[in-house]
Motif scaffolding. Structure first.
Motif, mmCIF file in Angstrom:
data_model
loop_
_atom_site.group_PDB
_atom_site.id
_atom_site.type_symbol
_atom_site.label_atom_id
_atom_site.label_comp_id
_atom_site.label_asym_id
_atom_site.label_seq_id
_atom_site.Cartn_x
_atom_site.Cartn_y
_atom_site.Cartn_z
ATOM 1 N N LYS A 174 -0.943 8.117 4.396
ATOM 2 C CA LYS A 174 -1.544 6.846 4.016
ATOM 3 C C LYS A 174 -1.706 5.921 5.223
ATOM 4 N N ASP A 184 2.849 2.771 -2.166
ATOM 5 C CA ASP A 184 3.109 2.566 -3.588
ATOM 6 C C ASP A 184 4.402 3.184 -4.083
ATOM 7 N N ASN A 222 0.823 -1.216 0.000
ATOM 8 C CA ASN A 222 0.000 0.000 0.000
ATOM 9 C C ASN A 222 0.856 1.266 0.000
#
Length: 373
Positions: free
Chosen positions: A232, A54, A52
């Protein structure tokens, strides 16, 4: 006469077709000859990061894609996120014992094996992104680091850089050194030892475990990378104070760690292809973070985080503690002593140059922009 003319046209056309066919035949013959001279390889890569994230995890994906295209699909690397094959903290062990051929992670995660692993990534108050790359690529750093890594049966290839990181998320405001006493903080590598000398209790946790630890109160603070990745992972939801800069990571390099025996067994074409793809991934990661962090810091401020500079008292104490620690390693750790003096000399000379042009330029234009000009 008409028959002679037709005959000449036929012969001319046939000759042209013959040349074309010969050229096509040469191409057809050459391609398989080249292809057959190189093996079809399928490697597995374990990342030190969850997918996740990225940008940092994506560095390995980017490299593998470029390598695949450069070699016309003959050298392929399949990328697995941390924990999918092996836990992130075991990435180098997996490369050593050939569970995987290659890993993508940061050397400073493995300072438990030897503090020297950290030099290839970042040291507190060390080099910024450009200078870290300069030292590794052209300042002798790669050679020195790989001489060290050879004792572990691995080869390091630069594969990214996060650029200057943030100083982390804190549940409570940090006004000075007294606020660090007994504070449990997720912080990696040699930086953890430096912070411990200021009273912090360092905890080394993989990225995926930081949020739960903050949420449960197992830790009081955490540093990870920067605004884009930190947003994130949601740290702002628990720890509202966001400090800058991460003096321990002025430009943190990420590496591809390859099994040494397997790397040395690669055809030269594949070594060049792998290194070229890794260099491309390095530049792509830096540029990506610069764009994404620009947007993310604005987003975080809009969410009400308390963005604050690290107190000068802490910076000064940490600077002193860091270089005292390096000298201790220099006296007690032979591997460190083979690299650190050269790194320190490079740092000193490069800083002199950067103060002349880079620093003066940056200082002026940033101040002018901040003043609304």
């Amino acid at each position: 006469m008409k028959q002679d003319l037709n005959r000449r046209k036929f012969l001319t056309k046939s000759a042209a077709l013959g040349v074309g066919a010969a050229a096509a035949g040469a191409t057809t013959l050459a391609t398989p000859a080249i292809a057959q001279s190189l093996p079809q390889l399928r490697w597995r890569l374990t990342s030190g990061f969850p997918n996740n994230l990225d940008t940092i995890y994506g560095g390995a994906v980017y490299m593998a894609d470029k390598l695949n295209k450069i070699t016309n699909g003959r050298f392929q690397i399949q990328v697995f996120q941390a924990g999918e094959l092996v836990p992130g903290p075991q990435a180098i062990d997996a490369v050593q014992n050939k569970t995987v051929e290659i890993a993508h992670t940061c050397g400073y995660y493995f300072t438990g094996k030897n503090p020297t692993f950290a030099i290839g990534t970042a040291l507190p108050f060390g080099l910024n992104t450009r200078l870290q790359n300069a030292w590794l690529y052209h300042g002798g750093g790669n050679q020195l680091y790989n001489e060290f890594l050879s004792d572990y049966g691995i080869v390091g290839i630069v594969g990214g850089n996060t650029a200057a990181q943030m100083g982390g998320w804190f549940r409570k405001e940090i006004k000075g050194l007294d606020d660090l006493k007994g504070l449990k903080m997720r912080i990696a590598g040699v930086a953890g030892e430096v912070m411990s000398r200021l009273g912090v209790v360092p905890q080394q946790l993989p990225g995926a475990e930081i949020y739960p630890a903050l949420e449960r109160g197992t830790i009081d603070a955490a540093e990870w990378v920067g605004p884009y990745d930190d947003e994130k992972l949601g740290f702002y939801q628990i720890a509202p104070y966001y400090y800058y800069p991460a003096f321990w990571e002025g430009g943190a390099a990420v590496h591809f760690f390859v099994n040494k025996e397997l790397y040395e067994g690669l055809p030269e074409d594949y070594k060049v292809a792998l290194n070229t793809a890794a260099e491309a991934a390095t530049q792509n990661m830096i540029a990506s973070y610069d764009v994404k962090n620009t947007a993310a810091i604005r987003s975080l401020v809009g969410k009400g985080i308390k963005l604050q500079p690290m107190p000068r008292e802490i910076l000064d104490a940490a600077y002193k503690a860091a270089f005292e620690l390096y000298e201790e390693y220099n006296q007690s750790n032979p591997a460190w002593a083979k690299i650190y003096p050269q790194w320190k000399k490079f740092r000193s000379e490069a800083f002199e140059w950067f103060r002349v042009a880079e620093f003066t330029y940056d200082s002026y234009v940033y101040a002018a922009q901040a003043a609304g000009k």
